[in-house]
Motif scaffolding. Structure first.
Motif, PDB file in Angstrom:
ATOM      1  N   THR A  17      46.269  44.822  44.405  1.00  0.00           N
ATOM      2  CA  THR A  17      46.048  45.480  45.695  1.00  0.00           C
ATOM      3  C   THR A  17      46.672  44.611  46.779  1.00  0.00           C
ATOM      4  O   THR A  17      47.092  43.483  46.526  1.00  0.00           O
ATOM      5  CB  THR A  17      44.540  45.647  45.999  1.00  0.00           C
ATOM      6  OG1 THR A  17      43.980  44.357  46.315  1.00  0.00           O
ATOM      7  CG2 THR A  17      43.795  46.245  44.808  1.00  0.00           C
ATOM      8  N   ARG A  19      44.923  43.553  49.188  1.00  0.00           N
ATOM      9  CA  ARG A  19      43.790  42.820  49.764  1.00  0.00           C
ATOM     10  C   ARG A  19      43.475  41.543  48.990  1.00  0.00           C
ATOM     11  O   ARG A  19      42.968  40.582  49.569  1.00  0.00           O
ATOM     12  CB  ARG A  19      42.534  43.711  49.777  1.00  0.00           C
ATOM     13  CG  ARG A  19      42.688  44.976  50.586  1.00  0.00           C
ATOM     14  CD  ARG A  19      41.380  45.768  50.648  1.00  0.00           C
ATOM     15  NE  ARG A  19      40.792  46.018  49.336  1.00  0.00           N
ATOM     16  CZ  ARG A  19      41.212  46.950  48.494  1.00  0.00           C
ATOM     17  NH1 ARG A  19      42.241  47.720  48.835  1.00  0.00           N
ATOM     18  NH2 ARG A  19      40.635  47.133  47.324  1.00  0.00           N
ATOM     19  N   HIS A  20      43.729  41.554  47.677  1.00  0.00           N
ATOM     20  CA  HIS A  20      43.322  40.417  46.861  1.00  0.00           C
ATOM     21  C   HIS A  20      44.409  40.008  45.877  1.00  0.00           C
ATOM     22  O   HIS A  20      45.141  40.850  45.360  1.00  0.00           O
ATOM     23  CB  HIS A  20      42.053  40.748  46.065  1.00  0.00           C
ATOM     24  CG  HIS A  20      40.854  40.986  46.906  1.00  0.00           C
ATOM     25  ND1 HIS A  20      40.342  40.049  47.776  1.00  0.00           N
ATOM     26  CD2 HIS A  20      40.032  42.077  47.019  1.00  0.00           C
ATOM     27  CE1 HIS A  20      39.279  40.540  48.383  1.00  0.00           C
ATOM     28  NE2 HIS A  20      39.073  41.767  47.943  1.00  0.00           N
ATOM     29  N   TYR A 276      37.514  49.541  45.521  1.00  0.00           N
ATOM     30  CA  TYR A 276      36.724  49.243  46.717  1.00  0.00           C
ATOM     31  C   TYR A 276      37.622  48.675  47.822  1.00  0.00           C
ATOM     32  O   TYR A 276      38.143  47.568  47.698  1.00  0.00           O
ATOM     33  CB  TYR A 276      35.609  48.255  46.391  1.00  0.00           C
ATOM     34  CG  TYR A 276      34.681  48.763  45.312  1.00  0.00           C
ATOM     35  CD1 TYR A 276      33.799  49.807  45.552  1.00  0.00           C
ATOM     36  CD2 TYR A 276      34.714  48.202  44.028  1.00  0.00           C
ATOM     37  CE1 TYR A 276      32.962  50.292  44.550  1.00  0.00           C
ATOM     38  CE2 TYR A 276      33.879  48.674  43.031  1.00  0.00           C
ATOM     39  CZ  TYR A 276      33.011  49.723  43.289  1.00  0.00           C
ATOM     40  OH  TYR A 276      32.198  50.192  42.285  1.00  0.00           O
ATOM     41  N   GLU A 277      37.799  49.423  48.886  1.00  0.00           N
ATOM     42  CA  GLU A 277      38.563  48.928  50.028  1.00  0.00           C
ATOM     43  C   GLU A 277      37.723  47.985  50.884  1.00  0.00           C
ATOM     44  O   GLU A 277      38.248  47.202  51.674  1.00  0.00           O
ATOM     45  CB  GLU A 277      39.068  50.098  50.873  1.00  0.00           C
ATOM     46  CG  GLU A 277      40.106  50.958  50.155  1.00  0.00           C
ATOM     47  CD  GLU A 277      40.751  51.974  51.059  1.00  0.00           C
ATOM     48  OE1 GLU A 277      40.463  51.951  52.279  1.00  0.00           O
ATOM     49  OE2 GLU A 277      41.547  52.778  50.571  1.00  0.00           O
ATOM     50  N   ASP A 278      36.423  48.090  50.731  1.00  0.00           N
ATOM     51  CA  ASP A 278      35.487  47.221  51.441  1.00  0.00           C
ATOM     52  C   ASP A 278      34.395  46.827  50.449  1.00  0.00           C
ATOM     53  O   ASP A 278      33.679  47.691  49.932  1.00  0.00           O
ATOM     54  CB  ASP A 278      34.892  47.959  52.649  1.00  0.00           C
ATOM     55  CG  ASP A 278      33.950  47.077  53.458  1.00  0.00           C
ATOM     56  OD1 ASP A 278      33.688  45.932  53.033  1.00  0.00           O
ATOM     57  OD2 ASP A 278      33.471  47.540  54.508  1.00  0.00           O
ATOM     58  N   GLU A 279      34.268  45.542  50.183  1.00  0.00           N
ATOM     59  CA  GLU A 279      33.298  45.083  49.194  1.00  0.00           C
ATOM     60  C   GLU A 279      31.897  44.906  49.760  1.00  0.00           C
ATOM     61  O   GLU A 279      31.001  44.373  49.103  1.00  0.00           O
ATOM     62  CB  GLU A 279      33.754  43.762  48.565  1.00  0.00           C
ATOM     63  CG  GLU A 279      34.957  43.873  47.662  1.00  0.00           C
ATOM     64  CD  GLU A 279      36.275  43.794  48.419  1.00  0.00           C
ATOM     65  OE1 GLU A 279      36.293  43.201  49.525  1.00  0.00           O
ATOM     66  OE2 GLU A 279      37.280  44.324  47.918  1.00  0.00           O
ATOM     67  N   GLU A 280      31.670  45.363  50.980  1.00  0.00           N
ATOM     68  CA  GLU A 280      30.361  45.209  51.606  1.00  0.00           C
ATOM     69  C   GLU A 280      29.260  45.872  50.782  1.00  0.00           C
ATOM     70  O   GLU A 280      28.132  45.372  50.699  1.00  0.00           O
ATOM     71  CB  GLU A 280      30.373  45.784  53.019  1.00  0.00           C
ATOM     72  CG  GLU A 280      29.130  45.474  53.842  1.00  0.00           C
ATOM     73  CD  GLU A 280      28.942  43.979  54.094  1.00  0.00           C
ATOM     74  OE1 GLU A 280      27.777  43.557  54.226  1.00  0.00           O
ATOM     75  OE2 GLU A 280      29.958  43.253  54.157  1.00  0.00           O
ATOM     76  N   GLN A 284      25.823  44.127  49.532  1.00  0.00           N
ATOM     77  CA  GLN A 284      24.492  44.674  49.819  1.00  0.00           C
ATOM     78  C   GLN A 284      23.673  44.816  48.542  1.00  0.00           C
ATOM     79  O   GLN A 284      22.483  44.464  48.516  1.00  0.00           O
ATOM     80  CB  GLN A 284      24.631  46.023  50.518  1.00  0.00           C
ATOM     81  CG  GLN A 284      25.169  45.951  51.937  1.00  0.00           C
ATOM     82  CD  GLN A 284      25.430  47.322  52.538  1.00  0.00           C
ATOM     83  OE1 GLN A 284      25.131  48.347  51.930  1.00  0.00           O
ATOM     84  NE2 GLN A 284      25.983  47.352  53.745  1.00  0.00           N
ATOM     85  N   LEU A 295      30.386  36.950  49.326  1.00  0.00           N
ATOM     86  CA  LEU A 295      31.566  37.561  48.727  1.00  0.00           C
ATOM     87  C   LEU A 295      32.668  36.534  48.573  1.00  0.00           C
ATOM     88  O   LEU A 295      32.938  35.762  49.504  1.00  0.00           O
ATOM     89  CB  LEU A 295      32.077  38.705  49.602  1.00  0.00           C
ATOM     90  CG  LEU A 295      31.278  39.998  49.678  1.00  0.00           C
ATOM     91  CD1 LEU A 295      31.882  40.908  50.739  1.00  0.00           C
ATOM     92  CD2 LEU A 295      31.238  40.705  48.333  1.00  0.00           C
ATOM     93  N   LYS A 297      36.496  35.513  48.677  1.00  0.00           N
ATOM     94  CA  LYS A 297      37.681  35.974  49.391  1.00  0.00           C
ATOM     95  C   LYS A 297      38.713  34.866  49.356  1.00  0.00           C
ATOM     96  O   LYS A 297      38.363  33.671  49.269  1.00  0.00           O
ATOM     97  CB  LYS A 297      37.363  36.363  50.832  1.00  0.00           C
ATOM     98  CG  LYS A 297      36.811  35.252  51.697  1.00  0.00           C
ATOM     99  CD  LYS A 297      36.522  35.743  53.115  1.00  0.00           C
ATOM    100  CE  LYS A 297      35.955  34.614  53.980  1.00  0.00           C
ATOM    101  NZ  LYS A 297      35.678  35.070  55.361  1.00  0.00           N
TER     102      LYS A 297
END
Length: 304
Positions: A17, A19-20, A276-280, A284, A295, A297
Motif C-alpha cells: 500500500t 501507507r505502509h 484498512y485505510e485507517d487502523e483506528e 479501538q 499502533l 507506524k
C-alpha cells in the motif's frame, strides 16, 4: 539505564500500500542493532531512521514469506557497496540459504564480507543467540508455513555500588567486582560489612517479544509472561475473524487478549491488512481489552 529501543521500519502485511512498508523492525540494545524480518524497502527505512548500518550484524527472519524477507538481497548488496567487512549473521527457518545462494552468487559475487546462515527449528522454543548482554529465544508460532517469533531478554545486571558507603569503609578497588557480584566486605579489622549496605539491586532485566505472523495461539502466553513490550500481529478487525482463521492470522482483539493474559507492560499491534485505510478501528478493538496498546507506524521508536 542502558539503551533498549524498538524501531518500526514497516508494519504492513503482504499486499503493498502507499501507507505502509512491508514488515521490518530494528531492536537497538546498547547500540548493537538486531533486525527482525526484512521486507521490501527495509534498507530505505533503515536510512530514514538514521541508525548506523555498520552496527547491524544480526538479522532474524520469522518465516519465508516474501513480505518478511524480500528486502534481504538488496540489503546484503548495499552492505557490499559500503565496503562492509564484518560478518553478517542471518537466522531463519530452514530453506533461506538455499533460496538466496543462487541470487547472492549472481548479484553479489565479490562480497567483502561473509554472510552466515543459521537455521532453527520452529516446533520448540530454542536459544539461537547470546552475548554478554542479551539472549534471543524463538517463540513457536502457527502460520501457513513454519514460523517463529523472537524473545529478546536482557541478562541480569550486577548490583550497583553505593559510592558513599564504599568510600566510608575504604573498600579497596580489587574488592569492587566481588561486591558487585553479591559478596560482603570484611574490613582489615575483621568487621563484616553486609553487601546490602554497599550496593543497591541492579535494574530489573527488560524484555521484548515479537509475534508475527500467527493464528490466535494461547500457547505463547506462558513464554512471553511479563515482558515489558510485546509486538503482536493484528492483521484484521474482529468482523474478519473467519478470514483471520482462514489465513492463519490474528485479530486486534485477539492480540490484546494475549497481551492481557500474559501481563505484558505494553502492546504494539501491526502487520495491518491493506483493506484498512485507517487502523483506528483496530486500535479501538485492542484497547477495549488491553488499554496499554499503541499502533505500529513507520518511524515509531519505543523505549523499553
Amino acid at each position: 539505564m542502558e539503551k533498549f529501543e524498538l524501531y518500526i521500519l514497516g508494519c504492513g502485511s503482504a499486499l503493498p500500500t502507499n501507507r505502509h512498508f512491508a514488515t521490518s523492525q530494528v531492536v537497538d540494545i546498547r547500540d548493537k542493532l538486531f533486525m527482525i524480518d526484512c521486507g521490501e524497502g527495509a534498507q530505505m527505512q533503515l536510512r530514514k531512521s538514521r541508525l548506523k548500518f555498520s552496527r547491524l550484524n544480526h538479522i532474524f527472519i520469522s518465516h519465508l514469506h516474501g513480505d518478511h524477507c524480500f528486502g534481504l538481497l538488496g540489503l546484503i548488496s548495499t552492505f557490499g557497496l559500503l565496503g562492509r567487512t564484518a560478518e553478517l549473521h542471518i537466522y531463519s527457518p530452514k530453506g533461506l540459504e538455499e533460496l538466496l545462494a543462487p541470487m547472492l552468487a549472481f548479484f553479489c559475487r565479490k562480497l567483502s564480507y561473509k554472510v552466515i546462515f543459521h537455521e532453527f527449528e520452529t516446533k520448540e522454543a530454542a536459544l539461537i543467540y547470546e552475548d554478554r548482554s542479551i539472549t534471543v529465544t524463538t517463540i513457536p508460532l502457527e502460520h501457513r508455513i513454519p514460523c517463529c517469533g523472537f524473545l529478546f531478554t536482557e541478562k541480569p545486571g550486577l548490583n550497583h555500588i553505593v559510592r558513599d558507603m564504599v568510600d566510608f569503609y575504604k573498600v579497596p578497588l580489587f574488592e569492587i567486582n566481588h561486591i558487585k557480584n553479591g559478596a560482603d566486605y570484611i574490613t582489615p579489622e575483621g568487621e563484616v560489612v553486609l553487601n546490602t549496605k554497599l550496593t543497591i539491586p541492579a535494574t530489573p532485566p527488560r524484555s521484548y517479544a515479537y509475534c508475527s505472523d500467527t493464528i490466535f495461539r494461547e500457547k505463547i502466553i506462558d513464554q512471553i509472561k511479563g515482558v515489558d513490550l510485546l509486538f503482536h500481529e493484528a492483521t484484521f478487525a474482529q468482523s474478519e475473524l473467519a478470514r483471520a482463521r482462514e489465513t492463519f492470522h490474528t485479530t486486534a482483539e485477539q492480540a490484546a487478549f494475549i497481551a492481557r493474559e500474559a501481563g505484558v507492560g505494553k502492546l504494539v499491534i501491526g502487520h495491518f491488512s491493506a483493506r484498512y485505510e485507517d487502523e483506528e478501528l483496530l486500535l479501538q478493538e485492542a484497547s477495549a481489552v488491553f488499554p496499554s496498546t499503541v499502533l505500529a507506524k513507520e518511524g515509531l521508536c519505543v523505549q523499553i
